[in-house]
Design a protein around this motif. Structure first.
Motif, PDB file in Angstrom:
ATOM      1  N   HIS A  77      -2.277   1.640  -7.639  1.00  0.00           N
ATOM      2  CA  HIS A  77      -2.315   0.183  -7.831  1.00  0.00           C
ATOM      3  C   HIS A  77      -1.370  -0.472  -6.822  1.00  0.00           C
ATOM      4  O   HIS A  77      -0.329   0.074  -6.496  1.00  0.00           O
ATOM      5  N   ASN A  78      -1.762  -1.654  -6.315  1.00  0.00           N
ATOM      6  CA  ASN A  78      -0.947  -2.327  -5.293  1.00  0.00           C
ATOM      7  C   ASN A  78      -0.580  -1.343  -4.184  1.00  0.00           C
ATOM      8  O   ASN A  78       0.584  -1.224  -3.779  1.00  0.00           O
ATOM      9  N   THR A  79      -1.578  -0.650  -3.680  1.00  0.00           N
ATOM     10  CA  THR A  79      -1.352   0.444  -2.732  1.00  0.00           C
ATOM     11  C   THR A  79      -0.561   0.001  -1.513  1.00  0.00           C
ATOM     12  O   THR A  79       0.229   0.775  -0.954  1.00  0.00           O
ATOM     13  N   LEU A  93      -1.924   3.261 -11.248  1.00  0.00           N
ATOM     14  CA  LEU A  93      -0.472   3.391 -11.334  1.00  0.00           C
ATOM     15  C   LEU A  93       0.182   2.894 -10.044  1.00  0.00           C
ATOM     16  O   LEU A  93      -0.384   3.025  -8.957  1.00  0.00           O
ATOM     17  N   ASN A  94       1.381   2.357 -10.194  1.00  0.00           N
ATOM     18  CA  ASN A  94       2.211   2.013  -9.042  1.00  0.00           C
ATOM     19  C   ASN A  94       2.924   3.284  -8.590  1.00  0.00           C
ATOM     20  O   ASN A  94       3.712   3.850  -9.348  1.00  0.00           O
ATOM     21  N   TRP A 107       8.910  -2.968  -4.853  1.00  0.00           N
ATOM     22  CA  TRP A 107       8.495  -3.810  -5.968  1.00  0.00           C
ATOM     23  C   TRP A 107       7.477  -4.849  -5.545  1.00  0.00           C
ATOM     24  O   TRP A 107       7.480  -5.347  -4.425  1.00  0.00           O
ATOM     25  N   GLN A 108       6.593  -5.223  -6.496  1.00  0.00           N
ATOM     26  CA  GLN A 108       5.497  -6.115  -6.155  1.00  0.00           C
ATOM     27  C   GLN A 108       5.963  -7.553  -5.904  1.00  0.00           C
ATOM     28  O   GLN A 108       5.254  -8.325  -5.269  1.00  0.00           O
ATOM     29  N   ASN A 157       8.498  -5.373 -12.025  1.00  0.00           N
ATOM     30  CA  ASN A 157       9.268  -4.372 -11.282  1.00  0.00           C
ATOM     31  C   ASN A 157       8.435  -3.146 -10.936  1.00  0.00           C
ATOM     32  O   ASN A 157       8.973  -2.090 -10.629  1.00  0.00           O
ATOM     33  N   SER A 158       7.103  -3.303 -10.978  1.00  0.00           N
ATOM     34  CA  SER A 158       6.174  -2.216 -10.630  1.00  0.00           C
ATOM     35  C   SER A 158       6.308  -1.014 -11.549  1.00  0.00           C
ATOM     36  O   SER A 158       6.081   0.127 -11.142  1.00  0.00           O
TER      37      SER A 158
END
Length: 521
Positions: free
Chosen positions: A78-80, A356-357, A85-86, A337-338
């Motif tokens: 996720h959020n590759t 998953l992050n 942190w995102q 915070n990912s």
């Protein structure tokens, strides 16, 4: 290679990768130091230490590649694009190369408009952006390298299909540009509607049919079906980003000129033939989505909060739904915070893609490594329906000692214990050794216990063992120094030397001599 790119590659290699496979494929030549207590125990058992170091502690079974796609769990990022942190993270095309080299088979792209073309970033945050074209080029190169048998890092190749979840925030009139970028970067690899004649239908297509290919997940907005009663708005706000100076790793400028759209351009929709991603309405877990009016190969894209609210009351509905429709579950937007969702709960419900992050080596990523390490990023789903006759399992563990554990920075000595956890959806069991003092020198310590434990539980293909070596602290929380996590069904019998990983997933030379026995009644 630019300095910024080199820094990102070094960060990814040193801090965002795990050495889990060392317990599956131990290196042939190794210079691991064992404690005198461990060596004496092995001599008494007539076991050659060098031979034991060559034995795998975990065995990964063969994965059949001919089953329909819905029959697999798929390792997903996720959020590759983020390397931290995102909210404040840096976006990098190299992050895609990294996770693909670790056999992630589902990756995510958040694409937005800017005055210099489409960019990948986490919208409405301080995350830095990277050009969409650079991301597509990096993915294409990584998939090509995997199909040719090697990766940029020298690992073995992986030609199993890659899913790309495209979160498109680009206005419909500008989507032709991102279509052309993907076609150029993924030429010959991207599955499109034009492949229908040469590939099986979506309900039976298998990983083998799609080896070396990229399967794009494209959002589907059923505005002719949904109504306000569904509680879902069939459009999204799409800001156009203002101008900026540098195309790489630039902080997002102020978002201006909001744009709203309710459609995906036909040219983009045609690229998502095998995975039309839809955020479903209330009651979806029991719903049927016939085609027409819904498109073929619908994939349900569900928020973590929504699916957790259905458990455990609707668990069997979720399992049955996942037999009919591909499902992707992504983390709640409140995880700033990912941090990660619980993948074990998602797998138990039948979810194929639990996102998953990968920026943290937390318990959730340890479970992900425990499930997918040693595979090509696909694992056949076990039977998830309740058994009519429940089988009882007796699990016995024997802990002898740890060798060559690095001392925490700033410490000359510590006392420590081992924590063992049985992780299952229905709950966990735990056990711990006594606290012992170390012996050793040269910045590493040895710990000896010779203790054992036993658990009883119902047979469960998704049961995991997690071991932690913890430093005991009288004046604060105990700190984890070393970790091991694996599926119980894959633990090998007999005495084994497990390579322990540190809190970042790296092997530092520490090993644990132990033996685990599984007996089914």
């Amino acid at each position: 290679m630019s300095g910024a790119r080199h820094d990102v590659i070094q960060l990814l290699s040193e801090h965002l990768s795990a050495d889990t496979e060392l317990n599956i494929n131990p290196p042939v030549d190794c210079s691991i130091r064992l404690s005198q207590e461990v060596l004496a125990f092995l001599a008494k058992e007539s076991i050659d230490p060098f031979e034991l170091l060559q034995q795998a502690a975990v065995r990964v079974p063969f994965v059949d590649d001919t089953l329909p796609l819905r029959n697999y769990f798929v390792s997903s990022s996720h959020n590759t694009y983020l390397v931290s942190w995102q909210i404040f993270g840096r976006a990098s095309a190299e992050a895609y190369v990294h996770v693909l080299s670790r056999n992630a088979r589902c990756i995510e792209i958040d694409v937005w408009s800017s005055s210099k073309g489409p960019v990948v970033t986490h919208g409405f945050t301080l995350s830095r952006s990277v050009p969409f074209a650079s991301v597509c080029d990096a993915i294409g190169a990584a998939v090509t390298a995997g199909s040719n048998g090697t990766t940029s890092g020298g690992e073995n190749g992986n030609d199993w299909p890659v899913f790309v979840s495209l979160e498109c925030h680009v206005p419909v009139e500008k989507q032709d540009e991102i279509v052309e970028i993907m076609k150029r970067a993924w030429d010959g690899m991207l599955v499109t509607k034009a492949d229908i004649a040469s590939l099986p239908p979506g309900n039976v297509v298998s990983p083998r049919d799609l080896k070396g290919r990229i399967v794009l997940m494209v959002e589907y907005y059923p505005d002719d079906i949904w109504s306000d009663a569904c509680g879902v708005t069939p459009f999204c706000g799409t800001p156009i980003l203002a101008d900026y100076d540098d195309l790489s790793y630039e902080a997002n400028p102020q978002l201006v000129k909001p744009h709203r759209h309710s459609k995906i351009a036909d040219a983009l929709a045609d690229l998502g033939f095998y995975a039309r991603s839809m955020k479903p309405y209330k009651g979806w877990e029991q719903a049927d989505f016939p085609s027409p009016p819904y498109p073929l190969n619908l994939m349900l894209n569900v928020d973590e909060t929504s699916i957790v609210s259905l458990m455990p009351q609707k668990l069997m509905d979720l399992v049955v739904s996942a037999k009919r429709y591909f499902r992707r579950v992504y983390p709640s937007g409140l995880r700033l915070n990912s941090s990660n969702l619980d993948p074990l709960r998602e797998w138990q419900s039948g979810t194929q893609i639990a996102c998953l992050n990968w920026q943290h080596y937390d318990q959730e990523m340890q479970l992900n490594e425990g499930l997918f390490a040693g595979t090509m990023g696909y694992v056949v789903k076990p039977p998830l329906e309740p058994r009519q006759e429940k089988r009882s399992v007796s699990f016995n563990g024997e802990i002898i000692g740890v060798s060559s554990l690095p001392l925490p920075e700033g410490r000359e000595t510590i006392s420590a214990y081992i924590s063992a956890e049985l992780l299952r959806v229905t709950g966990k069991q735990s056990w711990r050794t006594a606290k012992v003092g170390p012996h050793g020198a040269g910045g590493v310590i040895d710990l000896t216990w010779r203790e054992s434990f036993e658990w009883q539980f119902c047979a469960d293909e998704l049961a995991f063992l997690r071991l932690q070596v913890c430093r005991s602290d009288r004046f604060g929380s105990d700190n984890c120094l070393a970790i091991f996590c694996a599926r119980i069904s894959q633990l090998q019998p007999g005495w084994k030397l497990i390579r322990l990983l540190n809190a970042k997933g790296k092997h530092t030379g520490a090993t644990l001599l132990c033996r685990f026995t599984v007996v089914e009644a």
